[in-house]
Structures are given as C-alpha cells and as structure tokens.
Design an enzyme around this catalytic site. Sequence first.
Site, mmCIF file in Angstrom:
data_model
loop_
_atom_site.group_PDB
_atom_site.id
_atom_site.type_symbol
_atom_site.label_atom_id
_atom_site.label_comp_id
_atom_site.label_asym_id
_atom_site.label_seq_id
_atom_site.Cartn_x
_atom_site.Cartn_y
_atom_site.Cartn_z
ATOM 1 N N SER A 153 0.862 -1.197 0.000
ATOM 2 C CA SER A 153 0.000 0.000 0.000
ATOM 3 C C SER A 153 0.892 1.239 0.000
ATOM 4 O O SER A 153 2.062 1.163 0.414
ATOM 5 C CB SER A 153 -0.845 0.012 1.275
ATOM 6 O OG SER A 153 -1.551 1.230 1.409
ATOM 7 N N TYR A 166 -2.871 -0.249 10.702
ATOM 8 C CA TYR A 166 -2.925 -0.685 9.296
ATOM 9 C C TYR A 166 -1.596 -0.396 8.597
ATOM 10 O O TYR A 166 -1.028 -1.271 7.932
ATOM 11 C CB TYR A 166 -4.076 0.016 8.565
ATOM 12 C CG TYR A 166 -4.128 -0.320 7.084
ATOM 13 C CD1 TYR A 166 -4.559 -1.567 6.659
ATOM 14 C CD2 TYR A 166 -3.733 0.617 6.116
ATOM 15 C CE1 TYR A 166 -4.600 -1.889 5.303
ATOM 16 C CE2 TYR A 166 -3.774 0.307 4.757
ATOM 17 C CZ TYR A 166 -4.208 -0.951 4.351
ATOM 18 O OH TYR A 166 -4.236 -1.262 3.008
#
Length: 255
Positions: A153, A166
């Site tokens: 990501s 996260y």
Amino acid sequence: MNSQQEEQAPPVRKVVLVTGASSGIGEAVAGRLAAEGHQVVAGARRTDRLRALAERTAGAAARSGGGLEPVRLDVTDRADVAAFVEAARDRHGRVDMLVGNAGVMPLSRLDSLLVDEWDRMIDVNIRGLLHGIAAALPVFAAQGAGHFVTVASVGAHEVAPTGAVYCATKYAAWAITEGLRLESDPSIRVTTVSPGVVTSELADSITDAGAARAMRAYRAHAIGPDAIAGAVSYALAQPPEVDVNEIVVRPAHQR
Ligand code: NDP
C-alpha cells in the site's frame, strides 16, 4: 523464428495463485490474468463470489487458454495456506506466482482501543502474508523458479491518523517482501505493488465512525482495481532475468 512468428507466439502460460480474490484488487488480478491465458487459482473465504468470478471470466479464459479455479482459503490459517499451495502444485505440476493480496483495513485512532481489530489486521495482513511465503518458498526453491507479489500500500510508505496499525502491517509487508528479495536466489523474483486509493470493499470493514467519515472524503478519487491488475500483469510478463521490485500506482488526484 521470424518476426511474424514472434508476433503470433502465444503468451507463456503461468500458474498463478491469488489470495483475497473474491473482491476488489484480488478479483481484478485473478480475472485479468485468467483472461490473459494464465491458469489462476483464486483463494478467499467467500466462495460464492469466487464462483461468480469464475463464471464471468470463463469465456475470455477459454479463448486465451487460461482458467480460473475458485478455492476456499483463510490466510490466517497456516495449514489452509499450505494446502492451497500444495494442491495447486499437485494439480498443475508447478506454481509460478503467488500474489499475496488478502488484506483488511478497519481503521481507527489508537485511543479507540479497538484491539480485536488491530489483531485482525496483524493476522490477515502480516501473518497471512507470511503463511503464503512459508508455503510457496520450498516449492519455488525445488522448481528453481517462482515469483512472489505482495500487495502492500502507499500506507507502507507513509502513516496517517487512524492508520497506525494498518500502516504498521503494510510497513511490515514491505519489509518482509524486501527481506525476501534480498535473501532469495536470483531464480526467485519478488515484487511489491503499492496501490493508492482503489475502488474496492476495503473501507467497508471500518467500524469507527470518525475513521469511516474521514475515509469517505479520502477515497473520493479512487481508481479502478484493473490499474493494479495491470501492474501485476506487467511484472509477470517480464523475462526471467528481469525482476520488477517496486510499483506504486496512485490516482493522479492523490498527491
Ligand atoms: P477488498 O476488501 O475488496 O478485498 C480484500 C480481499 O481480502 C477479499 O477478497 C477478502 O476475501 C480477502 N480476505 C480478507 N480476509 C481474508 C482471510 N482471512 N483469508 C483470505 N482472504 C481474506 O479490498 P482491496 O481489494 O482493496 O484489498 C486488497 C489488498 O489491497 C489489501 O491487502 C489492501 O490492504 C490493499 N490495498 C488496497 C487499497 C485500496 O484503496 N483499495 C490501497 C492500498 C492497498 P474474503 O472476505 O472473501 O475472504
């Protein structure tokens, strides 16, 4: 071979395993690679979604010589992931690529103390990725070839409020994948793909009202998941001596 024969040569058919293929990016990767003529083994827990994907891609896959097999998979279960990889190797004689894509993103501020959600992110995004590496590494070593793709990501490169855990899992995914690259024999290729905001079901797992509100604005300019599938397809299509290590794909709007 003359140039005309080269143009007509069919693409090399690869056996590709994709985790988290029931929606979003994984679904797009699995569908695209099957349509490009590869044999795709698509894993996730929602097998109804995988079967629907197999039906939708059946025509294009058949025309290109590819295929897509739905397989129930929970990446948090090490034995399940080992069976996923071994069964694919037994059925097809080899495994060429493992796309470690399964992930969850229940964002929240740390002081919300949603500790069970922190655990779930660690279990899926880190342990799930490691289970795939543990299962596929011996297979790739025995074959003398193989390709790991990790879907990390932009959160593997920067942290934002509500994203502490996260992003930590994505920093970990990046570090694990880079370590894997450095340790691996050149016959094993390693690619990290880091998407920016992509249309998917990822934000649906957010239970914290403030984080959900902030995400709606942040995700307003998402790009489609096929942009990420294209990056995986590019890495897969390179000749064995070319190892595409890092690809970041963001919406042009995302600065
Ligand atoms: P989705 O929520 O649409 O897809 C997530 C996939 O992960 C689903 O197929 C889901 O399948 C699977 N999954 C979740 N838990 C498990 C589990 N325990 N075992 C197996 N599969 C599981 O989100 P995205 O497509 O967006 O996410 C894919 C990856 O992309 C994730 O790693 C995410 O972090 C990353 N990413 C996404 C971005 C975005 O903006 N969309 C941006 C940056 C990175 P099922 O529930 O059926 O098991």
